[in-house]
Design an enzyme around this catalytic site. Structure first.
Site, mmCIF file in Angstrom:
data_model
loop_
_atom_site.group_PDB
_atom_site.id
_atom_site.type_symbol
_atom_site.label_atom_id
_atom_site.label_comp_id
_atom_site.label_asym_id
_atom_site.label_seq_id
_atom_site.Cartn_x
_atom_site.Cartn_y
_atom_site.Cartn_z
ATOM 1 C CD GLU A 46 -2.285 1.203 2.969
ATOM 2 O OE1 GLU A 46 -1.728 0.571 3.894
ATOM 3 O OE2 GLU A 46 -3.369 1.824 3.110
ATOM 4 C CE LYS A 123 -7.059 1.057 3.913
ATOM 5 N NZ LYS A 123 -5.809 1.572 4.599
ATOM 6 C CD GLU A 142 -5.303 4.574 6.037
ATOM 7 O OE1 GLU A 142 -4.814 3.760 6.820
ATOM 8 O OE2 GLU A 142 -5.753 4.248 4.927
ATOM 9 C CB CYS A 168 -3.967 -1.597 4.543
ATOM 10 S SG CYS A 168 -3.070 -1.513 6.090
HETATM 11 N N1 ING Z 1 -3.297 0.364 8.739
HETATM 12 C C1 ING Z 1 -3.725 -0.455 9.810
HETATM 13 C C2 ING Z 1 -4.320 -1.791 9.341
HETATM 14 O O1 ING Z 1 -5.520 -1.962 9.233
HETATM 15 C C3 ING Z 1 -4.948 -0.724 11.894
HETATM 16 C C4 ING Z 1 -4.632 0.225 10.764
HETATM 17 C C5 ING Z 1 -3.918 -1.422 12.545
HETATM 18 C C6 ING Z 1 -6.230 -0.934 12.235
HETATM 19 C C7 ING Z 1 -4.241 -2.323 13.557
HETATM 20 C C8 ING Z 1 -6.571 -1.834 13.259
HETATM 21 C C9 ING Z 1 -5.553 -2.519 13.926
HETATM 22 O O2 ING Z 1 -3.508 -2.678 9.162
HETATM 23 C C10 ING Z 1 -3.915 0.740 7.596
HETATM 24 N N2 ING Z 1 -3.204 1.524 6.761
HETATM 25 O O3 ING Z 1 -5.055 0.410 7.319
#
Ligand code: ING
Length: 308
Positions: A46, A123, A142, A168
């Site tokens: 990503e 996304k 985001e 992601c």
């Molecule tokens: N990053 C993280 C992901 O979903 C996150 C945000 C991390 C959400 C851990 C919940 C728990 O992997 C992105 N860019 O979405």
């Protein structure tokens, strides 16, 4: 083709000061290594062209827009498309897209082995928040910088293989994989940038985050009888750690290849897509087994409604 050598090109840290040319040169190095090892396709993370800029609060939209691409391919990325075409290797990578209408998306494209873009995904599941959050150890904006994707979950037949893309946070939502599974997907590519620690719950450490990422990717693969390539941008970006853990998973949910570092690292898996057939025609023969008359809540209800 029903068999492809799939490479995951995990990227190490990209610093705020790193320009796109420097990053594309790293991507081409990984592409050359992949081709030398027989890869037919390379999966990048990503937001592969820049640092994970949603960690920064930027009130000035002009500054925000400097992280976005208005064309693809463009001057910075054309060398990657041309090298991939010359090597007869398909690629997929994520970037921040600014449309001619002025809309901002967290986007991924996929090419065929002739360097032609055959698919685009924006996304859909955006984590984080819109306003500066003083309670967080770091920001994750985001929801401020991107719109939710408007293209839906789609598949494309690429080199004979039914392929879909997600990005992601999408991997944490089973709906993502099922929407692709219902289209017969055989390979889901998912780039990610995942902070190594939780900005709100400092007790959640790296081992748990790596576990949840792999759990999500393995579940999506197994429950939809598809290969999945989950590929990280990792490493310490301006003092902010992103986790690695890139994996390629087979249709039975087993990990075929796993990155060991948080650097630029190539992982490879020889994927025989005929292996998807068994799951799709037995345990996960959706036509025979699903009972959609009982699934209404999944699309009619967004959040929890406590009725008891
Ligand atoms: N990053 C993280 C992901 O979903 C996150 C945000 C991390 C959400 C851990 C919940 C728990 O992997 C992105 N860019 O979405």
């Amino acid at each position: 083709m029903t068999r492809m050598m799939i490479a995951g090109a995990q990227l190490g840290a990209i610093q705020k000061a790193d320009n796109r040319d420097k990053v594309v040169a790293r991507m081409i190095d990984l592409l050359n290594e992949a081709a030398a090892k027989g890869a037919d396709m390379v999966v990048y993370p990503e937001l592969a062209l820049t640092t994970f800029f949603p960690r920064w609060y930027m009130p000035d939209q002009a500054e925000v827009d400097t992280w976005f691409e208005t064309e693809m391919p463009n001057h910075a990325t054309m060398p990657l498309f041309e090298r991939a075409r010359d090597l007869n290797v398909a690629v997929t990578f994520g970037y921040a897209e600014l449309t001619p209408e002025g809309l901002h998306y967290n986007t991924s494209i996929m090419t065929n082995r002739r360097g032609e873009i055959i698919g685009k995904y924006r996304k859909i599941h955006l984590p984080g928040h819109v306003e500066y959050d003083t309670t967080r150890a770091f920001q994750h904006m985001e929801k401020r910088y991107f719109l939710p994707g408007d293209l839906g979950f789609n598949v494309w037949r690429n080199e004979g293989v039914v392929m879909g893309m997600a990005i992601c946070n999408d991997r944490r939502w089973p709906e993502t994989f099922r929407c692709l599974g219902l289209q017969g997907v055989e390979l889901v590519t998912i780039g990610y940038n995942t902070p190594s620690v939780n900005s709100q719950m400092s007790v959640e450490g790296l081992p748990q985050r790596l576990f949840h990422s792999e759990l999500s990717l393995q579940a999506g693969a197994y429950q939809n009888a598809t290969f999945v390539a989950g590929i990280a941008k990792a490493g310490l970006e301006d003092g902010h750690p992103l986790m690695g853990g890139s994996v390629i998973v087979d249709p039975d949910g087993f990990v075929l290849a796993r990155a060991e570092t948080e650097e630029d690292e190539l992982i490879l898996a020889d994927c025989d897509f005929s292996k998807c057939a068994f799951g799709k025609t037995t345990i996960f023969d959706f036509e025979r087994h699903r009972r959609i008359e009982h699934y209404g809540r999944i699309t009619s209800q967004t959040g929890v409604i406590l009725e008891v």
